[in-house]
Design a protein around this motif. Structure first.
Motif, PDB file in Angstrom:
ATOM      1  N   LEU A   1     -55.167  37.268   3.324  1.00 11.78           N
ATOM      2  CA  LEU A   1     -55.322  36.030   2.570  1.00 11.78           C
ATOM      3  C   LEU A   1     -55.233  34.831   3.517  1.00 11.78           C
ATOM      4  O   LEU A   1     -56.047  33.904   3.444  1.00 11.78           O
ATOM      5  CB  LEU A   1     -54.237  35.951   1.489  1.00 11.78           C
ATOM      6  CG  LEU A   1     -54.362  34.858   0.457  1.00 11.78           C
ATOM      7  CD1 LEU A   1     -55.546  35.131  -0.461  1.00 11.78           C
ATOM      8  CD2 LEU A   1     -53.084  34.783  -0.371  1.00 11.78           C
TER       9      LEU A   1
ATOM     10  N   THR B   1     -61.714  32.637   1.073  1.00  8.51           N
ATOM     11  CA  THR B   1     -60.361  33.192   1.051  1.00  8.51           C
ATOM     12  C   THR B   1     -60.343  34.540   0.339  1.00  8.51           C
ATOM     13  O   THR B   1     -59.735  35.502   0.824  1.00  8.51           O
ATOM     14  CB  THR B   1     -59.393  32.201   0.379  1.00  8.51           C
ATOM     15  OG1 THR B   1     -59.462  30.946   1.066  1.00  8.51           O
ATOM     16  CG2 THR B   1     -57.969  32.707   0.412  1.00  8.51           C
TER      17      THR B   1
ATOM     18  N   LEU C   1     -59.600  38.894   1.402  1.00  5.45           N
ATOM     19  CA  LEU C   1     -58.638  39.749   0.698  1.00  5.45           C
ATOM     20  C   LEU C   1     -59.276  40.870  -0.115  1.00  5.45           C
ATOM     21  O   LEU C   1     -58.650  41.902  -0.350  1.00  5.45           O
ATOM     22  CB  LEU C   1     -57.789  38.869  -0.231  1.00  5.45           C
ATOM     23  CG  LEU C   1     -56.707  39.531  -1.054  1.00  5.45           C
ATOM     24  CD1 LEU C   1     -55.650  40.156  -0.150  1.00  5.45           C
ATOM     25  CD2 LEU C   1     -56.069  38.520  -1.978  1.00  5.45           C
TER      26      LEU C   1
END
Length: 177
Positions: A7, A33, A37
């Motif tokens: 992250l 972002t 992840l």
């Protein structure tokens, strides 16, 4: 690497355009972002099929081919409403996920740290017959936190650096308001 590290890496990549004075819209920052992840989402679904979440590196999602499929799917889902820069950084975030997951192996190959097996099947499906590394969550955490602490320490530094950068950016934004 643990999800918080991915992250952080994704968020940090989303901020790199600021070097050139570009500010990405919030939706593009979120996209990049999340790209950092998203490969770890299977961690939560594998137990439904009888596998330990910790063995998620052994499945096709954690491969270059898996990234290609996910990236195409993300483009279709977002319907090309993001900038080319956001897509490029999103792809970089996806690739960084694999690189960071395999960092302990590469550190070992460079003579830093203890011997660990490769975490990523880079040539999948060319070497599809390799046996997956099916391990328990306890074994994975023990290996990561105790046996290869260099990688864990680097992850902590990345997370702290990213948090510091985030706080710094918020402070600057508040001072301008």
């Amino acid at each position: 690497m643990l999800p918080l590290g991915h992250l952080s890496a994704g968020y940090f990549l989303s901020q790199t355009p600021k070097i050139k004075g570009l500010n990405l819209p919030v939706k593009e920052v979120v996209f990049i972002t999340v790209c950092g992840l998203i490969l770890d989402f299977d961690f939560f679904f594998l137990p439904l099929f009888g596998y330990s979440g910790a063995s998620h590196h052994s499945f096709p999602i954690h491969t270059v081919m898996g990234i290609a499929m996910i990236f195409i799917l993300l483009i279709l889902v977002t319907r090309i409403k993001l900038s080319k820069l956001a897509y490029a950084l999103g792809l970089m975030a996806l690739l960084s996920h694999l690189i960071l997951d395999d960092l302990s192996y590469w550190l070992y190959r460079l003579g830093i740290g203890k011997p660990v097996p490769a975490q990523i099947n880079w040539l999948y499906p060319a070497n599809i017959n390799e046996h997956p590394n099916l391990i328990t969550t306890h074994e994975a955490l023990r290996g990561y936190l105790i046996e290869t602490p260099t990688h864990f320490i680097l992850e902590i530094i990345l997370v702290l650096f990213t948090l510091g950068y985030y706080v710094y950016q918020r402070r600057i934004k508040n001072e301008k308001s």
